[in-house]
Design a protein around this motif. Structure first.
Motif, PDB file in Angstrom:
ATOM      1  N   GLU A 122       0.838  -1.209   0.000  1.00 57.42           N
ATOM      2  CA  GLU A 122       0.000   0.000   0.000  1.00 57.42           C
ATOM      3  C   GLU A 122       0.870   1.256   0.000  1.00 57.42           C
ATOM      4  OE1 GLU A 122      -3.799   1.651  -0.134  1.00 57.42           O
ATOM      5  OE2 GLU A 122      -3.539  -0.465   0.404  1.00 57.42           O
ATOM      6  N   SER A 123       2.046   1.162   0.630  1.00 56.99           N
ATOM      7  CA  SER A 123       2.932   2.329   0.719  1.00 56.99           C
ATOM      8  C   SER A 123       3.437   2.782  -0.650  1.00 56.99           C
ATOM      9  CB  SER A 123       4.124   2.021   1.632  1.00 56.99           C
ATOM     10  OG  SER A 123       4.851   0.906   1.141  1.00 56.99           O
ATOM     11  N   GLU A 126       1.611   5.930  -2.909  1.00 61.93           N
ATOM     12  CA  GLU A 126       1.961   7.356  -2.875  1.00 61.93           C
ATOM     13  C   GLU A 126       2.959   7.692  -3.980  1.00 61.93           C
ATOM     14  OE1 GLU A 126       1.978  11.242  -2.099  1.00 61.93           O
ATOM     15  OE2 GLU A 126       0.594   9.746  -1.286  1.00 61.93           O
ATOM     16  N   LYS A 127       3.905   6.784  -4.213  1.00 64.16           N
ATOM     17  CA  LYS A 127       4.899   6.998  -5.265  1.00 64.16           C
ATOM     18  C   LYS A 127       4.230   7.105  -6.629  1.00 64.16           C
ATOM     19  CE  LYS A 127       7.288   3.438  -6.542  1.00 64.16           C
ATOM     20  NZ  LYS A 127       8.273   2.314  -6.540  1.00 64.16           N
ATOM     21  N   ASN A 129       1.052   7.859  -7.152  1.00 63.05           N
ATOM     22  CA  ASN A 129       0.215   9.062  -7.157  1.00 63.05           C
ATOM     23  C   ASN A 129       1.040  10.276  -7.582  1.00 63.05           C
ATOM     24  OD1 ASN A 129      -2.083   7.705  -6.355  1.00 63.05           O
ATOM     25  ND2 ASN A 129      -1.796   8.133  -4.176  1.00 63.05           N
ATOM     26  N   GLN A 130       2.261  10.348  -7.069  1.00 69.15           N
ATOM     27  CA  GLN A 130       3.147  11.452  -7.427  1.00 69.15           C
ATOM     28  C   GLN A 130       3.540  11.360  -8.905  1.00 69.15           C
ATOM     29  OE1 GLN A 130       6.495  11.583  -4.751  1.00 69.15           O
ATOM     30  NE2 GLN A 130       5.206  11.847  -2.924  1.00 69.15           N
ATOM     31  N   ARG A 144       0.050   2.659 -12.254  1.00 65.40           N
ATOM     32  CA  ARG A 144      -0.763   2.775 -11.033  1.00 65.40           C
ATOM     33  C   ARG A 144      -1.947   1.806 -11.089  1.00 65.40           C
ATOM     34  NH1 ARG A 144      -3.243   8.472  -8.936  1.00 65.40           N
ATOM     35  NH2 ARG A 144      -4.735   8.073 -10.606  1.00 65.40           N
TER      36      ARG A 144
END
Length: 284
Positions: A122-123, A126-127, A129-130, A144
């Motif tokens: 899940e972490s 964020e990568k 998303n950026q 993604r």
């Protein structure tokens, strides 16, 4: 004239019925072999090929009996092609008719999916998303979408892969969007929309030897209630024979010509026998 036509039609019907009979029998015997093998150990690809190798010689006479050809060399060639077509079609046809084989492939696929989900983090979201925020291109959305699928976020995965297709300038080209469409088909299967998945598999299918897509299509189609009759028709292979040329071609291709030194039709026995052995991974 009418009686000749009726005889010809009757002959064709008899030929078709007999050809289908040996194919049905071949499928049933291979399935029985797999069922017996599954009682001893977990099924593998090698076990499947061993069952094909064991069963094929039993049907040699029936296969050759369907070939009406006076030229011995051409008849041999057609016999090799008939065997090859039978072996190529068998993995997909068995998915519809052999429960033990269907369950084996379905289990394998489910296991791979669960392992991918276990390994997804899940972490990492964020990568990605950026990445989408900074470079909102087709690859960023597709990557993604893959992560969202592995995390089990099916709706989010569908939105991302559709966005990837939407902004892809080559979205109408099935080859250029093969990976995106394949992922979308998996998403449809997760949603139990099997008919939509089958339509996508048909779109990206690249031919007789596109084994992965053909298997996925058959699995999804069976879940949708499809039968072996739903398998797309395999292009027929034609042996073309004339005085100075011997060629083999697909019906949809232009007829090439290969010059020979004599008027006798010479067929590449070694090449086709080798390819048949390669299909079964027989030595030599």
């Amino acid at each position: 004239m009418k009686s000749i036509m009726l005889f010809f039609v009757a002959f064709l019907e008899f030929y078709a019925v007999n050809a289908q009979a040996y194919k049905n029998g071949f499928r049933a015997d291979v399935c029985a072999c797999l069922e017996e093998e599954s009682l001893k150990r977990t099924l593998t690809e090698n076990a499947f090929k061993a069952c094909l190798r064991e069963t094929l010689p039993k049907y040699a006479a029936q296969i050759d009996a369907q070939i009406v050809e006076s030229d011995v060399n051409v008849k041999f060639q057609k016999g090799q092609l008939a065997r090859k077509d039978l072996l190529v079609a068998m993995p997909y046809e068995l998915i519809y008719t052999c429960d033990v084989y269907f369950n084996h492939l379905n289990y394998q696929r489910t296991s791979k999916k669960l392992i991918a989900r276990k390994n997804a983090n899940e972490s990492d979201l964020e990568k990605y998303n950026q990445m989408v925020a900074l470079t909102p291109n087709k690859m960023a959305y597709y990557m993604r979408a893959q992560l969202q699928f592995n995390l089990g976020n099916i709706k989010a995965a569908e939105a991302d892969v559709n966005k990837s297709l939407e902004i892809n300038p080559f979205r109408e080209n099935a080859k250029s969007t093969r990976h995106e469409l394949l992922l979308l088909a998996w998403i449809y299967e997760e949603q139990e929309n099997y008919s939509a998945a089958v339509a996508l598999y048909d779109k990206i299918y690249m031919g007789d030897y596109d084994a992965e897509v053909a298997r996925l299509r058959a699995l999804a189609d069976r879940k949708a209630g499809g039968t072996v009759a739903n398998i797309p028709k395999v292009e027929q292979v034609e042996i073309v024979k004339n005085k100075n040329a011997a060629t083999r071609r697909r019906d949809t291709e232009k007829k090439p010509s290969v010059n020979t030194k004599s008027s006798t039709v010479k067929v590449g026995k070694k090449k086709d026998t080798a390819s048949l052995r390669k299909l079964l991974k027989i030595g030599g």
